[in-house]
Scaffold this motif. Structure first.
Motif, PDB file in Angstrom:
ATOM      1  N   ALA A  53      35.375  22.399  47.365  1.00  0.00           N
ATOM      2  CA  ALA A  53      35.541  23.511  46.443  1.00  0.00           C
ATOM      3  C   ALA A  53      35.890  24.765  47.227  1.00  0.00           C
ATOM      4  O   ALA A  53      35.549  24.888  48.407  1.00  0.00           O
ATOM      5  CB  ALA A  53      34.283  23.737  45.612  1.00  0.00           C
ATOM      6  N   ALA A  54      36.585  25.679  46.556  1.00  0.00           N
ATOM      7  CA  ALA A  54      36.968  26.951  47.168  1.00  0.00           C
ATOM      8  C   ALA A  54      36.458  28.084  46.292  1.00  0.00           C
ATOM      9  O   ALA A  54      36.653  28.071  45.071  1.00  0.00           O
ATOM     10  CB  ALA A  54      38.483  27.049  47.327  1.00  0.00           C
ATOM     11  N   LEU A  55      35.802  29.049  46.923  1.00  0.00           N
ATOM     12  CA  LEU A  55      35.281  30.226  46.235  1.00  0.00           C
ATOM     13  C   LEU A  55      36.172  31.398  46.629  1.00  0.00           C
ATOM     14  O   LEU A  55      36.178  31.827  47.780  1.00  0.00           O
ATOM     15  CB  LEU A  55      33.832  30.466  46.666  1.00  0.00           C
ATOM     16  CG  LEU A  55      32.920  31.279  45.745  1.00  0.00           C
ATOM     17  CD1 LEU A  55      32.834  30.646  44.369  1.00  0.00           C
ATOM     18  CD2 LEU A  55      31.543  31.412  46.356  1.00  0.00           C
ATOM     19  N   VAL A  56      36.962  31.913  45.694  1.00  0.00           N
ATOM     20  CA  VAL A  56      37.981  32.907  46.011  1.00  0.00           C
ATOM     21  C   VAL A  56      37.715  34.186  45.228  1.00  0.00           C
ATOM     22  O   VAL A  56      37.229  34.160  44.090  1.00  0.00           O
ATOM     23  CB  VAL A  56      39.396  32.377  45.687  1.00  0.00           C
ATOM     24  CG1 VAL A  56      39.721  31.160  46.530  1.00  0.00           C
ATOM     25  CG2 VAL A  56      39.530  32.036  44.214  1.00  0.00           C
ATOM     26  N   ASP A  57      38.044  35.302  45.851  1.00  0.00           N
ATOM     27  CA  ASP A  57      37.911  36.590  45.192  1.00  0.00           C
ATOM     28  C   ASP A  57      39.108  36.818  44.269  1.00  0.00           C
ATOM     29  O   ASP A  57      40.237  36.407  44.573  1.00  0.00           O
ATOM     30  CB  ASP A  57      37.836  37.704  46.233  1.00  0.00           C
ATOM     31  CG  ASP A  57      37.514  39.049  45.612  1.00  0.00           C
ATOM     32  OD1 ASP A  57      36.337  39.268  45.281  1.00  0.00           O
ATOM     33  OD2 ASP A  57      38.434  39.867  45.450  1.00  0.00           O
ATOM     34  N   ALA A  58      38.851  37.482  43.158  1.00  0.00           N
ATOM     35  CA  ALA A  58      39.908  37.691  42.167  1.00  0.00           C
ATOM     36  C   ALA A  58      41.055  38.520  42.724  1.00  0.00           C
ATOM     37  O   ALA A  58      42.202  38.364  42.291  1.00  0.00           O
ATOM     38  CB  ALA A  58      39.328  38.368  40.926  1.00  0.00           C
ATOM     39  N   ARG A  59      40.774  39.401  43.678  1.00  0.00           N
ATOM     40  CA  ARG A  59      41.806  40.281  44.227  1.00  0.00           C
ATOM     41  C   ARG A  59      42.294  39.824  45.599  1.00  0.00           C
ATOM     42  O   ARG A  59      42.819  40.630  46.373  1.00  0.00           O
ATOM     43  CB  ARG A  59      41.277  41.713  44.294  1.00  0.00           C
ATOM     44  CG  ARG A  59      40.905  42.260  42.918  1.00  0.00           C
ATOM     45  CD  ARG A  59      40.589  43.724  42.931  1.00  0.00           C
ATOM     46  NE  ARG A  59      40.278  44.202  41.581  1.00  0.00           N
ATOM     47  CZ  ARG A  59      41.180  44.584  40.695  1.00  0.00           C
ATOM     48  NH1 ARG A  59      42.457  44.570  41.019  1.00  0.00           N
ATOM     49  NH2 ARG A  59      40.821  45.008  39.488  1.00  0.00           N
TER      50      ARG A  59
END
Length: 469
Positions: A53-59
């Motif tokens: 899984a990848a946890l990414v910031d919206a910006r």
């Protein structure tokens, strides 16, 4: 077993707060194995198989639908972290389904990540998927994934067509079009696409059967019937639509539209500003004149361009290249860009596929094989066959009868249109940089395409006055 997770926050504060949260290790559900600095590193880690899984910031910079698709293709579930409604909107535009608020506890992060992984694996029976309103509790933001209903309406019966429009025949199991959808059937008063915007993909096998000529003439005739029409040149092997209209082939066109789509800045107004506005209701979005620029037309971006085009025009005619191969995975051991991805994406998004074949023995053979390739590509849209360059001498006997018999025998379908070969009219249009409707109004090819446009739109062609003797 804990879920291996990689993060890409671009310096956002929530990443450090999450790693310092004692509840992260206490939950023993997720394990942060790597912190990536940008999308490039994130894609590389995903391709290496180090994460689930990848946890990414919206910006996160360069986080777009193409990057999300590549992560999902690598088997990595994507979860976005939003700081507010504006961030959640960015995530939805990029195609990120699962999202969580930046200030949530570690247990909430673990729950959403686990749900995203189960959803990607396809074993989320009755769980809290993000289409469930119950999932929008606490700090979890519900995703928006609207489903556009199909636009296909029944096909017009053959008896309502003029000469050259044939009726469909049930294909045999061995037919190259046995697995292709049936053509729609309806009434001539409404046409095949009379009420909803439609995307029509003009495709044909190798050998230059006249795809661009048919696409240009069809778009022009639809505009002359009073229907707003948008012609898109999406041939990744070098488009010629701009040349046929006498336009500049180095204008931004489709490449600029794809860039704006990837940046989530494309709307109908922006798309209209990139098109050439021709007399009447016709707009033209030029393509790439050099074949080596094909990587600039990304499949996911082109799909979004077609969605926006539905808001701009009643009919979007897309001129496509001939190739449908997907052999990149045989040449690369990583996720490689697909040259024919734009063609396949357009065929998937189209409401109708108009297959153009050359009306001669070699062209007919290529057409039959091309229909088999189209079936292998799992195209869901109805398929209409247009035989181009119909003329006496190319086949023995009456060309219309012989060609229709051959199509029935080898494909189980009749031609939806027989387009005569008018070399004189085409030469006049090419020299003037105009369409047949402008350069050769009385061209028999133009009249045949007008009948096809009438069948699609349901708008009757204007009556032509009788000539005096």
């Amino acid at each position: 077993m804990s879920i291996a997770v990689v993060t890409a926050a671009d310096g956002a504060a929530w990443e450090a707060v999450l790693l310092a949260d004692p509840g992260l290790r206490a939950a023993d559900v997720i394990d942060i194995v790597r912190r990536c600095v940008d999308v490039v590193e994130l894609l590389a880690v995903a391709a290496s198989g180090q994460a689930m899984a990848a946890l990414v910031d919206a910006r996160l910079r360069r986080l777009d639908s193409d990057a999300v698709d590549r992560l999902l293709a690598a088997g990595v579930a994507v979860v976005g972290v939003a700081g507010g409604e504006a961030d959640s909107e960015l995530l939805r535009e990029a195609g990120v389904g699962f999202s969580v608020m930046a200030g949530s506890d570690a247990s909430v992060f673990a729950e959403v990540i686990a749900g995203a992984v189960r959803d990607l694996a396809g074993d989320e029976p009755g769980g809290r998927s993000f289409g469930d309103p119950a999932f929008a509790t606490g700090s979890v933001l519900p995703p928006v994934d609207p489903q556009r209903p199909g636009l296909i309406q029944p096909f017009i019966p053959a008896e309502n067509f003029s000469a050259g429009i044939g009726a469909g025949v049930t294909a045999s199991p061995s037919s190259p079009v046995a697995g292709l959808p049936a053509r729609p059937a309806g009434s001539p008063a409404n046409g095949a696409f009379a009420t909803e915007p439609a995307v029509i993909a003009v495709w044909g096998p190798t050998g230059a059967p006249g795809r661009s000529t048919v696409a240009v003439t069809l778009a022009d005739e639809l505009a002359r019937l009073g229907m707003s029409s948008l012609l898109i040149d999406a041939d990744v092997y070098g488009g010629v639509v701009a040349t046929m209209f006498g336009l500049l082939d180095d204008s931004p066109g489709l490449v600029a539209a794809c860039r704006q789509a990837q940046a989530h800045r494309l709307d109908s107004t922006a798309l209209a500003s990139l098109c050439w506005q021709l007399p009447g209701e016709l707009r033209v979005l030029t393509g790439i004149a050099r074949a080596d620029r094909w990587p600039e037309i990304r499949p996911t971006a082109l799909t979004e361009v077609l969605d926006v085009a539905r808001d701009l025009a009643a009919f979007t005619i897309v001129d496509l290249g001939f190739a449908l191969e997907t052999d990149e995975e045989l040449s690369f051991d990583t996720l490689a860009p697909r040259r024919n991805g734009a063609t396949l994406a357009t065929l998937d998004a189209a409401d109708l596929v108009l297959v153009v074949g050359s009306a001669d023995p070699v062209g007919t053979q290529r057409l039959v094989r091309g229909l088999a390739e189209l079936r292998a590509a799992e195209v869901n849209a109805p398929v209409w066959i247009a035989l181009n360059r119909v003329r006496r001498g190319s086949v023995p006997g009456n060309p219309g009868t012989e060609l229709d018999t051959a199509l029935r025998r080898f494909t189980g379908h009749s031609a939806a249109a027989l387009l005569p070969y008018d070399l004189t009219g085409l030469d006049q249009a090419a020299v003037a940089g105009k369409t047949l409707g402008e350069a050769a109004p009385t061209s028999p090819l133009r009249r045949a395409v007008t009948e096809l446009a009438t069948a699609l739109s349901g708008v009757p062609a204007p009556s032509r006055g009788r000539r005096r003797r």
